[in-house]
Design a protein around this motif. Structure first.
Motif, mmCIF file in Angstrom:
data_model
loop_
_atom_site.group_PDB
_atom_site.id
_atom_site.type_symbol
_atom_site.label_atom_id
_atom_site.label_comp_id
_atom_site.label_asym_id
_atom_site.label_seq_id
_atom_site.Cartn_x
_atom_site.Cartn_y
_atom_site.Cartn_z
ATOM 1 N N MET A 22 43.105 57.013 48.007
ATOM 2 C CA MET A 22 44.472 56.780 48.494
ATOM 3 C C MET A 22 44.508 55.408 49.138
ATOM 4 S SD MET A 22 47.406 58.409 48.568
ATOM 5 C CE MET A 22 48.835 57.370 48.869
ATOM 6 N N ALA A 23 45.515 54.588 48.779
ATOM 7 C CA ALA A 23 45.591 53.207 49.268
ATOM 8 C C ALA A 23 47.023 52.839 49.613
ATOM 9 C CB ALA A 23 45.050 52.245 48.208
ATOM 10 N N ILE A 34 41.140 45.648 43.123
ATOM 11 C CA ILE A 34 42.147 45.516 42.055
ATOM 12 C C ILE A 34 43.571 45.568 42.596
ATOM 13 C CG2 ILE A 34 40.606 46.474 40.296
ATOM 14 C CD1 ILE A 34 42.183 49.121 40.509
ATOM 15 N N GLY A 35 43.735 45.669 43.917
ATOM 16 C CA GLY A 35 45.073 45.698 44.509
ATOM 17 C C GLY A 35 45.812 46.990 44.265
ATOM 18 N N TYR A 36 45.073 48.081 44.241
ATOM 19 C CA TYR A 36 45.677 49.378 43.950
ATOM 20 C C TYR A 36 46.519 49.858 45.127
ATOM 21 C CZ TYR A 36 46.066 53.933 41.729
ATOM 22 O OH TYR A 36 46.551 55.052 41.114
ATOM 23 N N VAL A 37 47.614 50.564 44.818
ATOM 24 C CA VAL A 37 48.478 51.154 45.834
ATOM 25 C C VAL A 37 48.825 52.579 45.402
ATOM 26 C CG1 VAL A 37 50.689 51.034 47.048
ATOM 27 C CG2 VAL A 37 49.472 48.921 46.472
ATOM 28 N N GLY A 38 48.668 53.533 46.316
ATOM 29 C CA GLY A 38 49.028 54.910 46.021
ATOM 30 C C GLY A 38 47.806 55.784 45.804
ATOM 31 N N ALA A 39 48.038 56.956 45.196
ATOM 32 C CA ALA A 39 46.957 57.900 44.910
ATOM 33 C C ALA A 39 46.370 57.606 43.540
ATOM 34 C CB ALA A 39 47.486 59.334 44.958
ATOM 35 N N GLY A 40 45.062 57.700 43.431
ATOM 36 C CA GLY A 40 44.389 57.475 42.156
ATOM 37 C C GLY A 40 43.084 58.242 42.114
ATOM 38 N N THR A 41 42.560 58.392 40.918
ATOM 39 C CA THR A 41 41.306 59.108 40.739
ATOM 40 C C THR A 41 40.379 58.291 39.855
ATOM 41 O OG1 THR A 41 42.506 61.213 40.835
ATOM 42 C CG2 THR A 41 40.252 61.276 40.040
ATOM 43 N N ILE A 42 39.168 58.062 40.345
ATOM 44 C CA ILE A 42 38.166 57.355 39.557
ATOM 45 C C ILE A 42 37.203 58.385 38.996
ATOM 46 C CG2 ILE A 42 36.435 55.528 39.558
ATOM 47 C CD1 ILE A 42 37.802 54.295 41.950
ATOM 48 N N VAL A 77 48.800 46.847 37.693
ATOM 49 C CA VAL A 77 47.543 47.538 37.952
ATOM 50 C C VAL A 77 47.402 48.736 37.017
ATOM 51 C CG1 VAL A 77 46.200 48.817 39.665
ATOM 52 C CG2 VAL A 77 47.485 46.792 40.353
ATOM 53 N N MET A 78 48.488 49.437 36.794
ATOM 54 C CA MET A 78 48.489 50.558 35.861
ATOM 55 C C MET A 78 48.122 50.085 34.458
ATOM 56 S SD MET A 78 51.577 53.267 35.149
ATOM 57 C CE MET A 78 51.884 53.480 36.896
ATOM 58 N N ARG A 79 48.651 48.935 34.080
ATOM 59 C CA ARG A 79 48.357 48.369 32.762
ATOM 60 C C ARG A 79 46.880 47.997 32.657
ATOM 61 N NH1 ARG A 79 52.204 45.150 32.961
ATOM 62 N NH2 ARG A 79 53.751 46.499 31.966
ATOM 63 N N LEU A 80 46.335 47.409 33.712
ATOM 64 C CA LEU A 80 44.925 47.031 33.728
ATOM 65 C C LEU A 80 44.028 48.246 33.559
ATOM 66 C CD1 LEU A 80 42.563 45.015 34.357
ATOM 67 C CD2 LEU A 80 42.904 45.596 36.773
ATOM 68 N N MET A 81 44.296 49.305 34.320
ATOM 69 C CA MET A 81 43.454 50.494 34.268
ATOM 70 C C MET A 81 43.704 51.327 33.005
ATOM 71 S SD MET A 81 41.353 50.572 36.834
ATOM 72 C CE MET A 81 41.155 48.813 36.527
ATOM 73 N N GLY A 82 44.870 51.156 32.393
ATOM 74 C CA GLY A 82 45.173 51.897 31.176
ATOM 75 C C GLY A 82 44.469 51.356 29.957
ATOM 76 N N ALA A 123 39.468 47.693 32.328
ATOM 77 C CA ALA A 123 39.181 48.589 33.449
ATOM 78 C C ALA A 123 37.685 48.651 33.721
ATOM 79 C CB ALA A 123 39.729 49.985 33.156
ATOM 80 N N LYS A 124 36.884 48.786 32.663
ATOM 81 C CA LYS A 124 35.439 48.833 32.831
ATOM 82 C C LYS A 124 34.918 47.530 33.419
ATOM 83 C CE LYS A 124 32.779 50.551 29.699
ATOM 84 N NZ LYS A 124 32.124 50.816 28.397
ATOM 85 N N GLN A 125 35.447 46.414 32.948
ATOM 86 C CA GLN A 125 35.010 45.124 33.456
ATOM 87 C C GLN A 125 35.346 44.974 34.937
ATOM 88 O OE1 GLN A 125 37.053 42.620 30.643
ATOM 89 N NE2 GLN A 125 35.378 42.676 29.149
ATOM 90 N N ALA A 126 36.551 45.401 35.310
ATOM 91 C CA ALA A 126 36.971 45.290 36.708
ATOM 92 C C ALA A 126 36.126 46.186 37.608
ATOM 93 C CB ALA A 126 38.448 45.655 36.842
ATOM 94 N N MET A 127 35.872 47.399 37.195
ATOM 95 C CA MET A 127 35.113 48.332 38.018
ATOM 96 C C MET A 127 33.629 47.979 38.063
ATOM 97 S SD MET A 127 37.164 50.237 39.484
ATOM 98 C CE MET A 127 38.704 51.113 39.483
ATOM 99 N N GLY A 128 33.096 47.522 36.936
ATOM 100 C CA GLY A 128 31.704 47.086 36.928
ATOM 101 C C GLY A 128 31.494 45.897 37.841
ATOM 102 N N GLY A 129 32.468 44.983 37.865
ATOM 103 C CA GLY A 129 32.378 43.820 38.732
ATOM 104 C C GLY A 129 32.484 44.160 40.199
ATOM 105 N N SER A 130 32.974 45.367 40.504
ATOM 106 C CA SER A 130 33.121 45.795 41.897
ATOM 107 C C SER A 130 31.973 46.687 42.367
ATOM 108 C CB SER A 130 34.459 46.527 42.073
ATOM 109 O OG SER A 130 35.537 45.664 41.801
ATOM 110 N N GLY A 131 30.970 46.841 41.530
ATOM 111 C CA GLY A 131 29.783 47.555 41.979
ATOM 112 C C GLY A 131 29.583 48.947 41.423
#
Length: 451
Positions: free
Chosen positions: A215-216, A267-275, A110-115, A120-128
């Motif tokens: 947080m997830a 995206i199956g995220y786990v832990g703390a993150g910031t969008i 997941v870190m690799r995907l968002m990095g 990352a843009k494609q994944a987030m755009g697809g989620s709304g």
């Protein structure tokens, strides 16, 4: 706490101090990895420490194999990377897991995907989430960049695919500037990240920098802790953060917070993150939050969200990594009042923010209701020249934004730091300025600051 008994802290200073505090509350023994320059630092007093290597971070805090080996040899079953250094390195996260050390952060894939910015843009755009107009993926060459720029319209921004911290970014106001911007951005991206690939976005001028704290846990439970406004910046480095964002439309806030939670779950995220988002204030008079990137770690400014929510994010990170569910649900999180954070650096704003290493001869931290100070500093501490110059974060909370601002001014006036130059005078200028108090500013300039 069930799961971990010893936790390795792969960071330094204020970061290490903050993580150790949550370890103590959970009954976990923290072990500090330090460089030779940080041996015996105030945060390690009376604690276990392991010297990772020389002062240079490339041979200590950034030496992946050394850090993992130190964690294993010190008997730690978990490792917290903090923020900065190796916190967003998927190879490091994978190396920890490979050697039986739980990495406190999201899964490496997941870190690799968002990095990688394009996936990352494609994944987030697809989620709304709403995206910034630009290229659908990586640009093949300069001619490709020209075609996309003509489609979205100038000005445009070239950005490094593997970028971060403002590196590998160049703006082009017109078609005549695009070639030089391409050459400079790709060269800087190659030097900084070993990856010269670029993508292009429409340059949104006069926007505001907004981010959502997520947080997830590993069971699909995701919550948000509201948004933060991080618009006051210098060279893409944040100076002041606050929550809630004072200019955000309530409907856009509610829509984007809900979309951010769903995107995180998708995206199956786990832990703390910031969008992170850019608030586009030029869309037919509306304010639209456009996705920029996701930081797969805790941010420096997480304290602002903690002050409004009462949730200890580091504690939640550790619990989630140990296999526990989130301790709170969304309807149990009450975001109250207004919180502001000022990052105080050992720098001289009057001299172009020149670093000011040296010995702190006197140190008095402010205190009182609604005031929090996160720091590793005390009198006699020597600020080293090798690392980030942050010496403390001051966070205040009040019923209203004006109350939080007034409390911050009082706190900064009480803060005594002698022996080095600091950014305290600059922060006071900003906080007292009409531009900041009436939130008439954007990412292009520091409100009220005249060096």
């Amino acid at each position: 706490m069930a799961g971990f008994h010893r936790l390795f802290i792969a960071n330094r200073g204020e970061v290490a101090t903050r993580i150790a505090r949550s370890c103590d509350e959970l009954g976990i023994t923290p072990v500090f990895g330090v460089s030779a320059a940080d041996r015996g630092g105030p945060w390690t007093e009376g604690r276990e420490q392991v010297v990772l290597g020389p002062a240079r971070s490339t041979h200590s805090y950034l030496a992946l194999e050394r850090v993992v080996q130190a964690a294993r040899q010190s008997g730690c079953t978990a490792l917290h990377p903090g923020w900065g250094f190796l916190a967003e390195n998927p190879r490091f996260a994978g190396l920890c897991e490979q050697h039986g050390v739980t990495f406190i952060g999201p899964p490496a894939h997941v870190m690799r995907l968002m990095g990688s910015k394009t996936p990352a843009k494609q994944a987030m755009g697809g989620s709304g989430l709403t995206l910034i107009p630009g290229s659908d993926g990586i640009l093949s060459d300069l001619e490709h960049a020209r075609r996309v720029a003509e489609t979205v319209g100038y000005p445009v921004l070239l950005k490094a695919e593997s970028g971060g911290g403002g590196k590998g970014m160049r703006a082009a106001q017109t078609a005549n500037e695009l070639e030089q911007a391409w050459t400079q951005a790709s060269a800087e991206a190659q030097a900084a990240f070993g990856d010269a690939r670029l993508y292009l976005e429409k340059l949104i001028q006069g926007g505001r920098h907004i981010e959502i704290q997520i947080m997830a846990d590993r069971y699909g439970n995701v919550v948000h802790l509201g948004e933060r406004d991080c618009t006051v910046q210098r060279s893409h480095q944040k100076l002041i953060e606050e929550s809630p964002a004072p200019t955000l439309d309530p409907d856009e806030r509610a829509r984007t917070l809900a979309a951010a939670v769903e995107a995180t779950r998708a995206i199956g995220y786990v832990g703390a993150g910031t969008i992170e988002f850019l608030l586009d204030q030029a869309v037919e008079g509306a304010h639209v939050l456009r996705f920029m990137e996701m930081n797969t770690r805790l941010q420096v400014e997480h304290c602002v969200s903690e002050m409004r929510s009462g949730v200890d994010l580091v504690r939640e990170q550790i619990r989630v990594a140990a296999g526990h569910r989130l301790s709170v649900t969304q309807d149990q999180i009450a975001l109250t009042g207004h919180a502001i954070e000022c990052r105080i650096n050992a720098e001289d704003p009057a001299q172009g923010f020149r670093p000011s290493p040296g010995v702190i001869t006197k140190w008095v931290a402010p205190s009182g209701p609604g005031i929090r100070v996160d720091t590793h500093v005390r009198a006699g501490y020597e600020v080293p020249p090798f690392y980030d110059s942050l010496i403390c974060k001051v966070i205040t909370h009040g019923d209203t934004r004006d109350a939080a601002c007034d409390q911050m001014i009082l706190a900064l006036e009480q803060l005594v730091c002698e022996g080095v130059q600091t950014t305290i005078p600059m922060h006071l200028q900003i906080l007292r300025s009409p531009e900041f108090r009436s939130h008439r500013y954007d990412t292009r300039a520091i409100p009220g600051f005249a060096p």
